[in-house]
Design a protein around this motif. Structure first.
Motif, PDB file in Angstrom:
ATOM      1  N   GLU A   1      14.755  -8.979  53.508  1.00 39.34           N
ATOM      2  CA  GLU A   1      15.412 -10.252  53.787  1.00 39.34           C
ATOM      3  C   GLU A   1      15.455 -10.379  55.312  1.00 39.34           C
ATOM      4  O   GLU A   1      16.234  -9.719  55.984  1.00 39.34           O
ATOM      5  CB  GLU A   1      16.825 -10.278  53.213  1.00 39.34           C
ATOM      6  N   PHE A   2      14.577 -11.207  55.839  1.00 34.78           N
ATOM      7  CA  PHE A   2      14.459 -11.338  57.282  1.00 34.78           C
ATOM      8  C   PHE A   2      15.571 -12.193  57.860  1.00 34.78           C
ATOM      9  O   PHE A   2      16.189 -13.001  57.170  1.00 34.78           O
ATOM     10  CB  PHE A   2      13.102 -11.945  57.650  1.00 34.78           C
ATOM     11  N   PHE A   3      15.794 -12.025  59.155  1.00 35.49           N
ATOM     12  CA  PHE A   3      16.767 -12.806  59.906  1.00 35.49           C
ATOM     13  C   PHE A   3      16.276 -12.905  61.337  1.00 35.49           C
ATOM     14  O   PHE A   3      15.343 -12.209  61.731  1.00 35.49           O
ATOM     15  CB  PHE A   3      18.164 -12.166  59.835  1.00 35.49           C
ATOM     16  N   CYS A   4      16.889 -13.790  62.101  1.00 38.18           N
ATOM     17  CA  CYS A   4      16.544 -13.910  63.515  1.00 38.18           C
ATOM     18  C   CYS A   4      17.416 -12.962  64.320  1.00 38.18           C
ATOM     19  O   CYS A   4      18.565 -12.699  63.964  1.00 38.18           O
ATOM     20  CB  CYS A   4      16.755 -15.342  64.001  1.00 38.18           C
ATOM     21  N   ARG A   5      16.869 -12.488  65.425  1.00 37.81           N
ATOM     22  CA  ARG A   5      17.596 -11.548  66.275  1.00 37.81           C
ATOM     23  C   ARG A   5      17.395 -11.946  67.729  1.00 37.81           C
ATOM     24  O   ARG A   5      16.321 -12.378  68.131  1.00 37.81           O
ATOM     25  CB  ARG A   5      17.067 -10.140  66.047  1.00 37.81           C
ATOM     26  N   LYS A   6      18.449 -11.756  68.499  1.00 39.92           N
ATOM     27  CA  LYS A   6      18.389 -11.949  69.946  1.00 39.92           C
ATOM     28  C   LYS A   6      18.976 -10.700  70.589  1.00 39.92           C
ATOM     29  O   LYS A   6      20.062 -10.255  70.219  1.00 39.92           O
ATOM     30  CB  LYS A   6      19.201 -13.172  70.357  1.00 39.92           C
ATOM     31  N   ILE A   7      18.232 -10.132  71.530  1.00 42.60           N
ATOM     32  CA  ILE A   7      18.687  -8.929  72.235  1.00 42.60           C
ATOM     33  C   ILE A   7      18.758  -9.260  73.722  1.00 42.60           C
ATOM     34  O   ILE A   7      17.778  -9.718  74.312  1.00 42.60           O
ATOM     35  CB  ILE A   7      17.719  -7.751  72.019  1.00 42.60           C
ATOM     36  N   VAL A   8      19.917  -9.052  74.304  1.00 36.24           N
ATOM     37  CA  VAL A   8      20.110  -9.247  75.743  1.00 36.24           C
ATOM     38  C   VAL A   8      20.356  -7.876  76.344  1.00 36.24           C
ATOM     39  O   VAL A   8      21.301  -7.183  75.971  1.00 36.24           O
ATOM     40  CB  VAL A   8      21.302 -10.182  76.039  1.00 36.24           C
ATOM     41  N   GLN A   9      19.475  -7.474  77.262  1.00 39.60           N
ATOM     42  CA  GLN A   9      19.576  -6.158  77.880  1.00 39.60           C
ATOM     43  C   GLN A   9      19.755  -6.279  79.390  1.00 39.60           C
ATOM     44  O   GLN A   9      19.099  -7.105  80.019  1.00 39.60           O
ATOM     45  CB  GLN A   9      18.301  -5.346  77.644  1.00 39.60           C
ATOM     46  N   THR A  10      20.617  -5.455  79.926  1.00 39.20           N
ATOM     47  CA  THR A  10      20.670  -5.230  81.362  1.00 39.20           C
ATOM     48  C   THR A  10      20.096  -3.839  81.564  1.00 39.20           C
ATOM     49  O   THR A  10      20.663  -2.849  81.094  1.00 39.20           O
ATOM     50  CB  THR A  10      22.106  -5.310  81.900  1.00 39.20           C
ATOM     51  N   ILE A  11      18.957  -3.783  82.210  1.00 38.73           N
ATOM     52  CA  ILE A  11      18.256  -2.514  82.408  1.00 38.73           C
ATOM     53  C   ILE A  11      18.562  -2.016  83.815  1.00 38.73           C
ATOM     54  O   ILE A  11      18.324  -2.722  84.794  1.00 38.73           O
ATOM     55  CB  ILE A  11      16.741  -2.690  82.205  1.00 38.73           C
ATOM     56  N   TYR A  12      19.105  -0.815  83.899  1.00 38.95           N
ATOM     57  CA  TYR A  12      19.463  -0.225  85.180  1.00 38.95           C
ATOM     58  C   TYR A  12      18.309   0.620  85.697  1.00 38.95           C
ATOM     59  O   TYR A  12      17.861   1.548  85.035  1.00 38.95           O
ATOM     60  CB  TYR A  12      20.719   0.638  85.039  1.00 38.95           C
ATOM     61  N   HIS A  13      17.840   0.279  86.895  1.00 35.40           N
ATOM     62  CA  HIS A  13      16.762   1.043  87.526  1.00 35.40           C
ATOM     63  C   HIS A  13      17.373   1.920  88.618  1.00 35.40           C
ATOM     64  O   HIS A  13      18.267   1.474  89.344  1.00 35.40           O
ATOM     65  CB  HIS A  13      15.726   0.100  88.149  1.00 35.40           C
ATOM     66  N   PRO A  14      16.903   3.132  88.799  1.00 32.30           N
ATOM     67  CA  PRO A  14      17.527   4.031  89.768  1.00 32.30           C
ATOM     68  C   PRO A  14      17.378   3.595  91.222  1.00 32.30           C
ATOM     69  O   PRO A  14      18.271   3.814  92.021  1.00 32.30           O
ATOM     70  CB  PRO A  14      16.844   5.379  89.525  1.00 32.30           C
ATOM     71  N   HIS A  15      16.272   2.943  91.577  1.00 29.02           N
ATOM     72  CA  HIS A  15      16.049   2.648  92.985  1.00 29.02           C
ATOM     73  C   HIS A  15      15.812   1.171  93.272  1.00 29.02           C
ATOM     74  O   HIS A  15      15.239   0.830  94.306  1.00 29.02           O
ATOM     75  CB  HIS A  15      14.857   3.472  93.510  1.00 29.02           C
ATOM     76  N   LYS A  16      16.221   0.308  92.345  1.00 26.96           N
ATOM     77  CA  LYS A  16      16.128  -1.132  92.594  1.00 26.96           C
ATOM     78  C   LYS A  16      17.181  -1.845  91.766  1.00 26.96           C
ATOM     79  O   LYS A  16      17.883  -1.237  90.964  1.00 26.96           O
ATOM     80  CB  LYS A  16      14.723  -1.657  92.299  1.00 26.96           C
ATOM     81  N   ASP A  17      17.309  -3.144  91.973  1.00 30.97           N
ATOM     82  CA  ASP A  17      18.331  -3.920  91.274  1.00 30.97           C
ATOM     83  C   ASP A  17      18.120  -3.880  89.762  1.00 30.97           C
ATOM     84  O   ASP A  17      16.993  -3.728  89.284  1.00 30.97           O
ATOM     85  CB  ASP A  17      18.297  -5.386  91.731  1.00 30.97           C
ATOM     86  N   SER A  18      19.217  -4.045  89.044  1.00 33.43           N
ATOM     87  CA  SER A  18      19.113  -4.078  87.585  1.00 33.43           C
ATOM     88  C   SER A  18      18.370  -5.345  87.152  1.00 33.43           C
ATOM     89  O   SER A  18      18.249  -6.310  87.902  1.00 33.43           O
ATOM     90  CB  SER A  18      20.498  -4.023  86.947  1.00 33.43           C
ATOM     91  N   GLU A  19      17.869  -5.322  85.950  1.00 33.04           N
ATOM     92  CA  GLU A  19      17.035  -6.402  85.432  1.00 33.04           C
ATOM     93  C   GLU A  19      17.624  -6.920  84.124  1.00 33.04           C
ATOM     94  O   GLU A  19      18.021  -6.139  83.260  1.00 33.04           O
ATOM     95  CB  GLU A  19      15.634  -5.836  85.182  1.00 33.04           C
TER      96      GLU A  19
END
Length: 149
Positions: free
Chosen positions: A67-85
């Motif tokens: 039974e399928f559904f829609c999904r939304k994923i919001v990620q804040t990715i932390y990088h060690p030597h640059k700004d998060s994305e």
């Protein structure tokens, strides 16, 4: 009734009884499509040209019936030597979580995953029932307050 007529009658009857469970979801990743961050900023015509839509039932290869559904994923990715994305991914899901939205945190990223069951429901932020109830109560208190005074 001949056997051919019986087969045709049964086929027609079963086709009327069968419930289709097709669901259409936006399908994108902001890593390669910046419009995926907020599809609601575009009108329907523009959005249909830049953000793909997928029929989950036919697009996902599967062995079992899901039974399928829609999904939304919001990620804040932390990088060690640059700004998060910030990255947003929209698509289909088939293994439900017990909550409509949930969070997953670790050292590398923070993510919020929301799942919904109507066509194109993964296009925008959704309000939780708690938020909706709180807004309704606040509105009722304001209306009562202004009615009394």
């Amino acid at each position: 009734m001949s056997s051919n007529n019986l087969v045709i009658t049964i086929t027609i009857f079963l086709s009327l009884v069968y419930k289709s469970s097709a669901i259409y979801c936006f399908y994108c990743n902001s890593a390669n499509n910046s419009a995926c961050i907020d599809p609601t900023q575009f009108d329907d015509e523009v959005r249909s040209r830049i953000i793909p839509v997928i029929d989950c039932n036919t697009a996902v290869n599967r062995v079992e019936q899901y039974e399928f559904f829609c999904r939304k994923i919001v990620q804040t990715i932390y990088h060690p030597h640059k700004d998060s994305e910030l990255r947003v991914t929209r698509g289909c899901g088939w293994v439900r979580h017990e909550k409509p939205c949930y969070r997953a945190d670790n050292r590398d990223h923070l993510e919020t995953v929301c799942q919904c069951s109507t066509d194109f429901c993964n296009s925008a932020d959704s309000m939780s029932p708690t938020t909706t109830t709180a807004l309704f109560v606040a509105l009722a208190v304001c209306l009562y307050y202004y009615r009394v005074y």
